[in-house]
Design a protein around this motif. Structure first.
Motif, PDB file in Angstrom:
ATOM      1  N   GLU A   1       0.867  -1.226  -0.192  1.00  0.00           N
ATOM      2  CA  GLU A   1      -0.097  -0.077   0.005  1.00  0.00           C
ATOM      3  C   GLU A   1       0.866   1.333  -0.090  1.00  0.00           C
ATOM      4  OE1 GLU A   1      -2.820  -0.210   3.085  1.00  0.00           O
ATOM      5  OE2 GLU A   1      -3.703  -2.193   2.668  1.00  0.00           O
ATOM      6  N   ARG A   2       2.201   1.128  -0.072  1.00  0.00           N
ATOM      7  CA  ARG A   2       3.080   2.241  -0.282  1.00  0.00           C
ATOM      8  C   ARG A   2       2.960   3.027   1.049  1.00  0.00           C
ATOM      9  NH1 ARG A   2       6.303   0.455  -3.798  1.00  0.00           N
ATOM     10  NH2 ARG A   2       7.225   2.608  -3.801  1.00  0.00           N
ATOM     11  N   ASN A   3       2.615   2.334   2.407  1.00  0.00           N
ATOM     12  CA  ASN A   3       2.623   3.111   3.661  1.00  0.00           C
ATOM     13  C   ASN A   3       4.080   2.903   4.125  1.00  0.00           C
ATOM     14  OD1 ASN A   3      -0.063   3.463   3.372  1.00  0.00           O
ATOM     15  ND2 ASN A   3      -0.625   1.491   4.155  1.00  0.00           N
ATOM     16  N   ALA A   4       4.051   3.958   5.137  1.00  0.00           N
ATOM     17  CA  ALA A   4       5.505   4.141   5.797  1.00  0.00           C
ATOM     18  C   ALA A   4       5.614   3.221   7.088  1.00  0.00           C
ATOM     19  CB  ALA A   4       6.010   5.609   6.303  1.00  0.00           C
ATOM     20  N   ALA A   5       4.551   2.489   7.159  1.00  0.00           N
ATOM     21  CA  ALA A   5       4.545   1.727   8.492  1.00  0.00           C
ATOM     22  C   ALA A   5       3.167   0.495   8.480  1.00  0.00           C
ATOM     23  CB  ALA A   5       4.481   2.423   9.809  1.00  0.00           C
ATOM     24  N   THR A   6       3.296  -0.548   9.148  1.00  0.00           N
ATOM     25  CA  THR A   6       2.337  -1.106   9.270  1.00  0.00           C
ATOM     26  C   THR A   6       2.194  -1.714  10.641  1.00  0.00           C
ATOM     27  OG1 THR A   6       1.336  -3.461   8.205  1.00  0.00           O
ATOM     28  CG2 THR A   6       3.482  -3.376   8.788  1.00  0.00           C
ATOM     29  N   VAL A   7       0.637  -2.024  11.125  1.00  0.00           N
ATOM     30  CA  VAL A   7       0.455  -2.200  12.485  1.00  0.00           C
ATOM     31  C   VAL A   7       0.863  -3.631  12.605  1.00  0.00           C
ATOM     32  CG1 VAL A   7      -1.612  -2.604  13.745  1.00  0.00           C
ATOM     33  CG2 VAL A   7      -1.305  -0.437  12.702  1.00  0.00           C
TER      34      VAL A   7
ATOM     35  N   THR B   1       8.146   0.099  11.101  1.00  0.00           N
ATOM     36  CA  THR B   1       8.336   1.220  10.038  1.00  0.00           C
ATOM     37  C   THR B   1       9.177   0.850   9.161  1.00  0.00           C
ATOM     38  OG1 THR B   1      10.126   2.288  11.007  1.00  0.00           O
ATOM     39  CG2 THR B   1       8.095   2.994  11.909  1.00  0.00           C
ATOM     40  N   ILE B   2       8.964   1.459   7.847  1.00  0.00           N
ATOM     41  CA  ILE B   2       9.995   1.118   6.716  1.00  0.00           C
ATOM     42  C   ILE B   2      11.413   1.525   7.091  1.00  0.00           C
ATOM     43  CG2 ILE B   2       9.793   3.437   5.665  1.00  0.00           C
ATOM     44  CD1 ILE B   2       9.976   0.164   3.917  1.00  0.00           C
TER      45      ILE B   2
ATOM     46  N   SER C   1      12.089   4.127  -1.398  1.00  0.00           N
ATOM     47  CA  SER C   1      11.332   4.990  -1.887  1.00  0.00           C
ATOM     48  C   SER C   1       9.856   5.221  -1.160  1.00  0.00           C
ATOM     49  CB  SER C   1      11.059   4.574  -3.313  1.00  0.00           C
ATOM     50  OG  SER C   1      10.581   3.380  -3.324  1.00  0.00           O
ATOM     51  N   ALA C   2       9.483   4.030  -0.456  1.00  0.00           N
ATOM     52  CA  ALA C   2       8.242   4.005   0.023  1.00  0.00           C
ATOM     53  C   ALA C   2       8.015   5.068   1.116  1.00  0.00           C
ATOM     54  CB  ALA C   2       7.778   2.961   0.782  1.00  0.00           C
ATOM     55  N   THR C   3       9.211   5.617   1.614  1.00  0.00           N
ATOM     56  CA  THR C   3       9.256   6.737   2.748  1.00  0.00           C
ATOM     57  C   THR C   3       8.913   8.116   2.238  1.00  0.00           C
ATOM     58  OG1 THR C   3      11.707   7.370   2.154  1.00  0.00           O
ATOM     59  CG2 THR C   3      11.165   5.419   3.988  1.00  0.00           C
ATOM     60  N   GLU C   4       8.651   8.271   0.936  1.00  0.00           N
ATOM     61  CA  GLU C   4       8.228   9.338   0.251  1.00  0.00           C
ATOM     62  C   GLU C   4       7.039   9.482   0.412  1.00  0.00           C
ATOM     63  OE1 GLU C   4      10.311   9.477  -3.387  1.00  0.00           O
ATOM     64  OE2 GLU C   4      12.452   9.648  -2.494  1.00  0.00           O
ATOM     65  N   SER C   5       6.252   8.358   0.448  1.00  0.00           N
ATOM     66  CA  SER C   5       4.852   8.333   0.375  1.00  0.00           C
ATOM     67  C   SER C   5       4.131   9.325   1.371  1.00  0.00           C
ATOM     68  CB  SER C   5       4.183   6.950   0.525  1.00  0.00           C
ATOM     69  OG  SER C   5       2.803   6.934   0.694  1.00  0.00           O
TER      70      SER C   5
END
Length: 395
Positions: free
Chosen positions: A333-339, A352-353, A388-392
């Motif tokens: 989902e191009r998120n910077a973290a997941t639960v 986190t990413i 690159s996902a951290t730029e989301s």
């Protein structure tokens, strides 16, 4: 209970070639041992000889120091849990009745059976009030598998046999079920024999892996780390494939790295208090502390109740999930973290990413000079995608 196979073979009537030829191995107590091999290699036959669904032609199998052939077959099977593909549930029985089959055979009293059924449904993440009276046809494939595992655990057996139990579900559900099994094993410490043809699944789940060839001949029996680092022969190397470096992420669990926290609140909590604690985003929990939605401060403006706000949770992982699972959940989902959830699906925190990128870099630095566990394709390791996902802008 430790399980020992000593020169075990199986030859079916009318056949000259044995289906299983001279297998000897020790399955340590409290560990998950995965049999992996191609179709027709005899891995399921080998497993079924443990609970005598198939009788060995020769050799001995001892369980907890007792010769399996000296134990009444019905008594033996009642003391060994057995979970198969698609759950193997009785279609004319409700979920509760399916789980209660072995306790009833053991003549447990009704209250003890009811308490055990409710306990197990909660253990596998199904609400007893919601699912107990449903029939298998009213369940999804993943729910059927959960019930199948609960039924296998009903009499609290020390040994659990699992024959490709997650092979008939979609990849996302399969990953969740694998995580559930790892979480359960951390609590229960059963001796589990697990059959699969998926080497990635074997690496993820197994304390040890037995790579089997024709007639269940053992090609290599060792830890996942040792097999990835040093495949014993070309057959084993074929299972490992070209992604050995990436598979190192399957050897580390979410619980092995830093899990960060985000503010949490229940739906009955104060909107103002929750908003005051949120810097980026927070997690809304149900009455059992399970994450159900996420929100940020903008969603909370002008609302009277937390129950009225929030967006559905995306992909989540558990503390037993691999770092590969976490990476895929974040990138999907191009998120910077997941639960991250723990036992009974309760909220544990977030991964986190940035944490994953740091871990990936450490793994690459550790193994970049080790040709045994790095491969020519390792330059395609997805660190660049992860960064690159951290730029989301999301979450």
């Amino acid at each position: 209970m430790e399980i020992v196979l000593d020169h075990v073979s199986k030859t079916y009537p009318g056949q000259d070639t044995p289906a299983v030829a001279d297998v000897s191995m020790t399955i340590p107590a409290g560990e998950i041992v995965v049999f992996v091999g191609p179709s027709g290699s005899g891995k399921t036959t080998t497993m079924r000889m443990i609970n005598r669904l198939i009788e060995p032609t020769s050799g001995t199998i001892t369980i907890g120091g007792r010769d399996a052939l000296s134990i009444d077959a019905n008594e033996l099977r009642q003391s060994i849990g057995y979970a198969i593909q698609q759950g193997g549930l009785f279609p004319h029985m409700t979920v509760s009745q399916n789980i209660a089959v072995v306790p009833k055979l053991l003549k447990w009293d009704k209250k003890r059976i009811t308490d055990r059924v409710n306990e197990l449904l909660d253990l596998v993440g199904l609400d007893p009030d919601q699912f107990g009276q449903r029939y298998p046809r009213q369940l999804s494939g993943g729910q059927q598998q959960r019930v199948g595992v609960a039924r296998a655990l009903a009499a609290d057996p020390p040994v659990l046999l699992m024959d490709e139990p997650f092979g008939a579900v979609d990849p996302i559900t399969r990953g969740l079920l694998q995580d559930e099994l790892m979480t359960l094993q951390a609590e229960l410490r059963k001796t589990i024999v697990f059959v699969t043809h998926d080497f990635n699944e074997a690496v993820k789940l197994g304390d040890r892996i037995a790579v089997l060839g024709e007639q269940s001949r053992i090609q290599q029996y060792d830890t996942p780390e040792a097999i990835l680092a040093n495949p014993a022969n070309e057959t084993v190397a074929g299972f490992v494939g070209q992604g050995a470096a990436l598979q190192q992420l399957n050897l580390m669990r979410v619980r092995d790295v830093d899990i960060e926290q985000r503010p949490t609140a229940h739906e009955s909590d104060s909107v103002e208090d929750f908003a005051s604690r949120i810097q980026t985003w927070g997690v809304i929990l149900d009455s059992r502390d399970r994450p159900i939605r996420w929100t940020d401060r903008t969603h909370l403006r002008g609302v009277a109740s937390i129950a009225d706000v929030g967006l559905p949770m995306g992909e989540m992982v558990t503390i037993a999930s691999t770092l590969q699972d976490a990476l895929e959940a974040i990138l999907a989902e191009r998120n910077a973290a997941t639960v991250v959830t723990g036992p009974r699906g309760r909220y544990e925190g977030v991964i986190t990413i940035e944490t994953l990128v740091d871990t990936i870099r450490s793994l690459r630095e550790e193994h970049q000079d080790d040709p045994a566990i790095s491969d020519p394709g390792s330059d395609s390791f997805p660190a660049a995608d992860a960064e690159s996902a951290t730029e989301s802008p999301t979450r």
